[in-house]
Enzyme design. Structure first.
Site, PDB file in Angstrom:
ATOM      1  N   MET A  23      -0.736   2.140   0.892  1.00 51.69           N
ATOM      2  CA  MET A  23      -0.400   2.414  -0.494  1.00 51.69           C
ATOM      3  C   MET A  23       0.888   3.244  -0.562  1.00 51.69           C
ATOM      4  SD  MET A  23      -4.125   3.046  -2.284  1.00 51.69           S
ATOM      5  CE  MET A  23      -3.439   3.390  -3.917  1.00 51.69           C
ATOM      6  N   PHE A  24       1.638   3.065  -1.617  1.00 51.86           N
ATOM      7  CA  PHE A  24       2.886   3.795  -1.887  1.00 51.86           C
ATOM      8  C   PHE A  24       4.004   3.448  -0.899  1.00 51.86           C
ATOM      9  CE2 PHE A  24      -0.800   6.610  -2.691  1.00 51.86           C
ATOM     10  CZ  PHE A  24      -0.829   6.501  -4.061  1.00 51.86           C
ATOM     11  N   SER A  25       3.875   2.298  -0.203  1.00 53.30           N
ATOM     12  CA  SER A  25       4.904   1.930   0.767  1.00 53.30           C
ATOM     13  C   SER A  25       5.912   0.939   0.194  1.00 53.30           C
ATOM     14  CB  SER A  25       4.243   1.337   2.020  1.00 53.30           C
ATOM     15  OG  SER A  25       3.610   0.109   1.727  1.00 53.30           O
ATOM     16  N   GLY A  26       5.738   0.539  -1.067  1.00 52.14           N
ATOM     17  CA  GLY A  26       6.723  -0.352  -1.675  1.00 52.14           C
ATOM     18  C   GLY A  26       6.459  -1.830  -1.467  1.00 52.14           C
ATOM     19  N   LYS A  27       5.214  -2.203  -1.138  1.00 52.12           N
ATOM     20  CA  LYS A  27       4.885  -3.627  -0.929  1.00 52.12           C
ATOM     21  C   LYS A  27       5.178  -4.458  -2.166  1.00 52.12           C
ATOM     22  CE  LYS A  27       0.507  -2.993  -0.277  1.00 52.12           C
ATOM     23  NZ  LYS A  27       0.495  -1.519  -0.389  1.00 52.12           N
ATOM     24  N   ASP A  93      -0.188 -11.072  -4.759  1.00 53.81           N
ATOM     25  CA  ASP A  93      -0.233  -9.622  -4.587  1.00 53.81           C
ATOM     26  C   ASP A  93      -1.670  -9.167  -4.364  1.00 53.81           C
ATOM     27  OD1 ASP A  93       0.906  -7.127  -4.343  1.00 53.81           O
ATOM     28  OD2 ASP A  93       1.006  -6.725  -6.500  1.00 53.81           O
ATOM     29  N   GLU A  94      -1.837  -8.011  -3.743  1.00 53.24           N
ATOM     30  CA  GLU A  94      -3.167  -7.424  -3.490  1.00 53.24           C
ATOM     31  C   GLU A  94      -4.069  -8.394  -2.717  1.00 53.24           C
ATOM     32  OE1 GLU A  94      -3.530  -4.340  -4.036  1.00 53.24           O
ATOM     33  OE2 GLU A  94      -2.567  -3.725  -5.909  1.00 53.24           O
ATOM     34  N   ALA A  95      -3.514  -8.992  -1.681  1.00 49.96           N
ATOM     35  CA  ALA A  95      -4.221 -10.027  -0.927  1.00 49.96           C
ATOM     36  C   ALA A  95      -5.523  -9.527  -0.319  1.00 49.96           C
ATOM     37  CB  ALA A  95      -3.313 -10.580   0.176  1.00 49.96           C
ATOM     38  N   CYS A 185      -1.685  12.830  10.636  1.00 48.47           N
ATOM     39  CA  CYS A 185      -2.245  13.572   9.502  1.00 48.47           C
ATOM     40  C   CYS A 185      -3.390  12.842   8.809  1.00 48.47           C
ATOM     41  CB  CYS A 185      -1.142  13.874   8.481  1.00 48.47           C
ATOM     42  SG  CYS A 185       0.197  14.884   9.174  1.00 48.47           S
TER      43      CYS A 185
END
Ligand code: ZN
Length: 190
Positions: A23-27, A93-95, A185
């Protein structure tokens, strides 16, 4: 972010591109960027997403940075075949929310000569491969792994940290319950 630059575009055949990351990686931004360019090139583009993801809009794919493109909401990957007969480029999207049937559907579309661009989460919040993404990565001609920035240490991040308690594999519409984290982390919640 890595630019998708194949040395030459395949001719006389379709192919599959997968954009995978946390998430938040720009896919989704990257998916939208590619599909927008195909539209500018006057190609017939169809975009699909699972009905489960109703976070921002019923009919658009929307990235966290709020770029959007009109899309069709579907329940079953088989619907893509029926709705894509006249399409040259197919975006999905959201595969990770689709069943493994998506793998055969993507192969069928590419065998029909279409360009298939698929984006999805490759790891769940426990850092386990998130089906059908591993299978899609295996059958794709082109793979892009997008990385976010770890909110703890600033390293490149490929994992999604869940910050609230839930045993569900997916909590839809809860982007504020997740953070991007690096290997060091990220931890698996109890
Ligand atoms: Zn870190």
């Amino acid at each position: 972010m890595m630019e998708f630059t194949p040395h030459s575009t395949p001719k006389g055949t379709g192919w599959i591109e997968v954009i995978a990351g946390c998430m938040f990686s720009g896919k989704t931004e990257e998916l939208i960027r590619r599909l927008r360019r195909a539209k500018i090139a006057k190609q017939n583009v169809k975009i699909f997403k699972p009905r489960i993801d109703t976070r921002y809009s019923e009919t658009d794919i929307v990235s966290h940075s709020e770029q959007s493109l009109p899309s069709l909401l579907i329940d079953n990957p088989q619907e893509i075949l029926k709705l894509s007969e006249d399409a040259q480029v197919i975006g999905i999207d959201e595969a990770q929310f689709f069943s493994n049937d998506l793998v055969d559907v993507c192969n069928t579309l590419a065998d029909q000569g279409k360009r298939v661009v698929v984006a999805g989460l490759d790891l769940d919040y426990r850092s386990k491969p998130f089906e059908p993404m591993p299978q899609l990565l295996a059958i794709a001609e082109y793979i892009t792994k997008t990385l976010a920035i770890c909110v703890v240490c600033g390293n490149p991040a490929d994992r999604t940290q869940r910050t609230i308690h839930s045993d569900e594999r997916v909590i839809v519409g809860a982007a504020d319950s997740y953070e991007a984290r690096c290997r060091k982390c990220h931890y698996i919640p109890d």
